[in-house]
Scaffold this motif. Sequence first.
Motif, PDB file in Angstrom:
ATOM      1  N   LEU A 111       0.834  -1.193   0.000  1.00  0.00           N
ATOM      2  CA  LEU A 111       0.000   0.000   0.000  1.00  0.00           C
ATOM      3  C   LEU A 111       0.871   1.247   0.000  1.00  0.00           C
ATOM      4  N   SER A 112       0.299   2.329  -0.460  1.00  0.00           N
ATOM      5  CA  SER A 112       1.007   3.611  -0.429  1.00  0.00           C
ATOM      6  C   SER A 112      -0.020   4.734  -0.472  1.00  0.00           C
ATOM      7  N   GLY A 113       0.423   5.916  -0.131  1.00  0.00           N
ATOM      8  CA  GLY A 113      -0.425   7.089  -0.225  1.00  0.00           C
ATOM      9  C   GLY A 113      -1.670   6.987   0.637  1.00  0.00           C
ATOM     10  N   LEU A 114      -2.812   7.359   0.049  1.00  0.00           N
ATOM     11  CA  LEU A 114      -4.070   7.373   0.782  1.00  0.00           C
ATOM     12  C   LEU A 114      -4.508   5.977   1.209  1.00  0.00           C
ATOM     13  N   TYR A 115      -4.150   4.945   0.437  1.00  0.00           N
ATOM     14  CA  TYR A 115      -4.534   3.588   0.798  1.00  0.00           C
ATOM     15  C   TYR A 115      -3.838   3.156   2.088  1.00  0.00           C
ATOM     16  N   LEU A 116      -2.572   3.507   2.232  1.00  0.00           N
ATOM     17  CA  LEU A 116      -1.849   3.204   3.465  1.00  0.00           C
ATOM     18  C   LEU A 116      -2.415   4.016   4.621  1.00  0.00           C
ATOM     19  N   ALA A 117      -2.730   5.280   4.356  1.00  0.00           N
ATOM     20  CA  ALA A 117      -3.299   6.127   5.397  1.00  0.00           C
ATOM     21  C   ALA A 117      -4.618   5.555   5.906  1.00  0.00           C
ATOM     22  N   LEU A 118      -5.474   5.090   4.988  1.00  0.00           N
ATOM     23  CA  LEU A 118      -6.760   4.517   5.388  1.00  0.00           C
ATOM     24  C   LEU A 118      -6.574   3.211   6.160  1.00  0.00           C
ATOM     25  N   ALA A 119      -5.595   2.410   5.765  1.00  0.00           N
ATOM     26  CA  ALA A 119      -5.348   1.147   6.466  1.00  0.00           C
ATOM     27  C   ALA A 119      -4.900   1.397   7.902  1.00  0.00           C
ATOM     28  N   THR A 120      -4.003   2.330   8.094  1.00  0.00           N
ATOM     29  CA  THR A 120      -3.548   2.644   9.454  1.00  0.00           C
ATOM     30  C   THR A 120      -4.652   3.337  10.254  1.00  0.00           C
ATOM     31  N   PHE A 121      -5.471   4.127   9.568  1.00  0.00           N
ATOM     32  CA  PHE A 121      -6.616   4.761  10.232  1.00  0.00           C
ATOM     33  C   PHE A 121      -7.594   3.703  10.732  1.00  0.00           C
ATOM     34  N   ALA A 122      -7.810   2.668   9.930  1.00  0.00           N
ATOM     35  CA  ALA A 122      -8.696   1.575  10.338  1.00  0.00           C
ATOM     36  C   ALA A 122      -8.143   0.881  11.580  1.00  0.00           C
ATOM     37  N   PHE A 123      -6.832   0.744  11.656  1.00  0.00           N
ATOM     38  CA  PHE A 123      -6.194   0.155  12.839  1.00  0.00           C
ATOM     39  C   PHE A 123      -6.476   0.994  14.076  1.00  0.00           C
ATOM     40  N   ALA A 124      -6.396   2.312  13.938  1.00  0.00           N
ATOM     41  CA  ALA A 124      -6.674   3.206  15.061  1.00  0.00           C
ATOM     42  C   ALA A 124      -8.142   3.135  15.475  1.00  0.00           C
ATOM     43  N   VAL A 125      -9.044   3.030  14.485  1.00  0.00           N
ATOM     44  CA  VAL A 125     -10.477   2.951  14.787  1.00  0.00           C
ATOM     45  C   VAL A 125     -10.805   1.643  15.505  1.00  0.00           C
ATOM     46  N   ALA A 126     -10.138   0.558  15.115  1.00  0.00           N
ATOM     47  CA  ALA A 126     -10.436  -0.753  15.684  1.00  0.00           C
ATOM     48  C   ALA A 126      -9.821  -0.954  17.068  1.00  0.00           C
ATOM     49  N   MET A 127      -8.807  -0.187  17.424  1.00  0.00           N
ATOM     50  CA  MET A 127      -8.092  -0.436  18.678  1.00  0.00           C
ATOM     51  C   MET A 127      -8.985  -0.379  19.916  1.00  0.00           C
ATOM     52  N   PRO A 128      -9.860   0.636  20.099  1.00  0.00           N
ATOM     53  CA  PRO A 128     -10.721   0.633  21.296  1.00  0.00           C
ATOM     54  C   PRO A 128     -11.579  -0.626  21.411  1.00  0.00           C
ATOM     55  N   SER A 129     -12.083  -1.145  20.299  1.00  0.00           N
ATOM     56  CA  SER A 129     -12.886  -2.368  20.334  1.00  0.00           C
ATOM     57  C   SER A 129     -12.038  -3.572  20.712  1.00  0.00           C
ATOM     58  N   LEU A 130     -10.805  -3.628  20.215  1.00  0.00           N
ATOM     59  CA  LEU A 130      -9.903  -4.719  20.589  1.00  0.00           C
ATOM     60  C   LEU A 130      -9.589  -4.681  22.074  1.00  0.00           C
ATOM     61  N   ILE A 131      -9.394  -3.479  22.608  1.00  0.00           N
ATOM     62  CA  ILE A 131      -9.111  -3.328  24.037  1.00  0.00           C
ATOM     63  C   ILE A 131     -10.271  -3.867  24.875  1.00  0.00           C
ATOM     64  N   LYS A 132     -11.500  -3.549  24.464  1.00  0.00           N
ATOM     65  CA  LYS A 132     -12.674  -4.014  25.209  1.00  0.00           C
ATOM     66  C   LYS A 132     -12.851  -5.527  25.099  1.00  0.00           C
ATOM     67  N   LYS A 133     -12.449  -6.106  23.973  1.00  0.00           N
ATOM     68  CA  LYS A 133     -12.655  -7.542  23.755  1.00  0.00           C
ATOM     69  C   LYS A 133     -11.810  -8.373  24.711  1.00  0.00           C
ATOM     70  N   PHE A 134     -10.561  -7.961  24.949  1.00  0.00           N
ATOM     71  CA  PHE A 134      -9.675  -8.715  25.825  1.00  0.00           C
ATOM     72  C   PHE A 134      -9.702  -8.103  27.228  1.00  0.00           C
ATOM     73  N   SER A 135     -10.886  -8.121  27.827  1.00  0.00           N
ATOM     74  CA  SER A 135     -11.092  -7.432  29.101  1.00  0.00           C
ATOM     75  C   SER A 135     -10.307  -8.066  30.246  1.00  0.00           C
ATOM     76  N   GLY A 136     -10.011  -9.367  30.156  1.00  0.00           N
ATOM     77  CA  GLY A 136      -9.248  -9.997  31.222  1.00  0.00           C
ATOM     78  C   GLY A 136      -7.862  -9.427  31.362  1.00  0.00           C
ATOM     79  N   LEU A 137      -7.300  -8.967  30.276  1.00  0.00           N
ATOM     80  CA  LEU A 137      -5.958  -8.378  30.293  1.00  0.00           C
ATOM     81  C   LEU A 137      -6.003  -6.869  30.407  1.00  0.00           C
ATOM     82  N   THR A 138      -6.967  -6.258  29.717  1.00  0.00           N
ATOM     83  CA  THR A 138      -6.986  -4.795  29.608  1.00  0.00           C
ATOM     84  C   THR A 138      -7.958  -4.104  30.558  1.00  0.00           C
ATOM     85  N   GLY A 139      -8.801  -4.880  31.239  1.00  0.00           N
ATOM     86  CA  GLY A 139      -9.791  -4.266  32.114  1.00  0.00           C
ATOM     87  C   GLY A 139     -11.049  -3.819  31.398  1.00  0.00           C
TER      88      GLY A 139
END
Length: 337
Positions: A111-139
């Motif tokens: 990926l490059s340019g805007l496609y890479l930017a969108l992919a990393t943006f998706a990672f940032a958007v998904a992180m709060p949900s991932l944190i909530k999913k593994f509640s035993g480790l993350t609270g």
Amino acid sequence: MIRKALGIGLWLVTIAAALALYAFLPRLMSDFHSRDLAHAGVLFIAIVGLNLLTGYTGQISLGHGALMAIGGYTTAALVVHEHWRDVWTIPLAGVAAGIVGFLIGIPALRLSGLYLALATFAFAVAMPSLIKKFSGLTGGTQGLRFLESAPLQVTGLKGTVTVFGQSMTQNHFLYYLTWGIGLVGFAVAWLVVRGGFGRAFRALRDSEVAAVSAGVAPAANKTLAFALSGVYAGVAGSLFAIQETIVNPLSFTVLLSILIVVGAVVGGLGSLPGLVLGALFVQYLPSFAGHISARQGVPDFVYGAAIIAVIILLPGGAGGVLRRLARPLTSWLYTRP
């Protein structure tokens, strides 16, 4: 020869002035303002890491807030679950985020340019949900609280910290810790961009085809840049967790990733000295906007207008201004008579 010696002397004076400012600044301000500066130091470290990736290799990332979350939760989990002392977790937080950055960098090769930017943006958007999913480790949604879970492990909990026989308040200690690590990180970044890796990074940014023809390996250097940038973000996230003594999904939202990008742009992509001003801009502009007017929507308008004004008036960021101011002196020092 004389001009070369003057140039070296100028660098030494600049470094000495920066160290003196770092050492004595807390004595000139209140404990409250030291905490604000410590938070600015966290942003500075993350911005330096992003600049290595975006400013020098041209890979756009909108997900550095998520990498900070990796570092922050690494520190929080080790303190709360394993009862580590918080400052000892900082290197491991950097390594953990660096590994994640490396793993992100592998699929990002396609990926490059805007496609890479969108992919990393998706990672940032998904992180709060991932944190909530593994509640035993993350609270989960409640997060992890240092004070409740490990009261004896938190640096400066007693109100004062003694380092090398010198007692200081907790906020002053956090300032020295954060900006001390920030100065070391800045020095490492300076060495990287002026060495072989830095030349390879800039070659890939300017023209990947030309870089490959010159023998630069795109895959190795791009993933290295992601990993190195991740280390900086992880360290910043760890320091953020130590300062706040609590982490939860709301600590590392998409807005944090955007703020890091804003700081890098204001500081000057492809420049290191101006990044300090970029971090201070991101830290203090919201407060300044709030002081102008407390009416709903006005602070956000002032904040956005200030960013647009900086981009239009200073397209090279603060780093570009510093380069223009220093150009007459550097030209005189390094131009042969």
